[in-house]
Design a protein around this motif. Structure first.
Motif, PDB file in Angstrom:
ATOM      1  N   TYR A   1      -1.698  -4.073   0.472  1.00 18.59           N
ATOM      2  CA  TYR A   1      -2.816  -3.341  -0.124  1.00 18.59           C
ATOM      3  C   TYR A   1      -3.943  -4.347  -0.280  1.00 18.59           C
ATOM      4  O   TYR A   1      -3.791  -5.369  -0.940  1.00 18.59           O
ATOM      5  CB  TYR A   1      -2.414  -2.755  -1.484  1.00 18.59           C
TER       6      TYR A   1
ATOM      7  N   SER B   1      -2.623   8.139  -1.338  1.00 17.93           N
ATOM      8  CA  SER B   1      -3.000   6.863  -0.723  1.00 17.93           C
ATOM      9  C   SER B   1      -4.100   6.226  -1.544  1.00 17.93           C
ATOM     10  O   SER B   1      -5.053   6.893  -1.918  1.00 17.93           O
ATOM     11  CB  SER B   1      -3.479   7.093   0.712  1.00 17.93           C
TER      12      SER B   1
ATOM     13  N   GLU C   1       0.822  -1.216   0.000  1.00 21.05           N
ATOM     14  CA  GLU C   1       0.000   0.000   0.000  1.00 21.05           C
ATOM     15  C   GLU C   1       0.853   1.262   0.000  1.00 21.05           C
ATOM     16  O   GLU C   1       0.435   2.305  -0.481  1.00 21.05           O
ATOM     17  CB  GLU C   1      -0.914  -0.004   1.229  1.00 21.05           C
TER      18      GLU C   1
ATOM     19  N   THR D   1       1.486   5.880  -5.554  1.00 21.93           N
ATOM     20  CA  THR D   1       2.209   6.063  -4.292  1.00 21.93           C
ATOM     21  C   THR D   1       3.515   6.833  -4.446  1.00 21.93           C
ATOM     22  O   THR D   1       4.089   7.274  -3.459  1.00 21.93           O
ATOM     23  CB  THR D   1       2.500   4.706  -3.629  1.00 21.93           C
TER      24      THR D   1
END
Length: 83
Positions: free
Chosen positions: A40, A80, A8, A64
């Motif tokens: 993620y 995000s 993530e 990201t």
């Protein structure tokens, strides 16, 4: 067909969750090398959307990598992904 797992924080792809969670992430919120990758939990998509500003990117890594002007912790923070 094998499933891929993504971080993530940086969008890096891994073949197993174990590999992902056992490695240090260069884009960890606490600082480069100061924490492990985070799974993620969204699936693979044709585009990824920032949950703070709505900007869309072709890859999770691209999302990201870039800074988000609407991030609640300040404009110097990265986008995000929305699930």
């Amino acid at each position: 067909m094998s499933e891929n797992f993504y971080c993530e924080y940086c969008g890096q792809k891994f073949r197993t969750v174990s590999d992902l969670t056992s490695n240090v992430c260069s884009r960890h919120p606490a600082g480069s090398g100061k924490g492990k990758h985070k799974l993620y939990e969204g699936g693979e998509k044709s585009e990824y959307t920032c949950k703070y500003c709505g900007q869309k990117f072709r890859t999770l890594a691209d999302l990201t990598f870039n800074r988000c002007v609407r991030h609640p912790d300040g404009a110097d923070k990265r986008h995000s992904p929305a699930l």
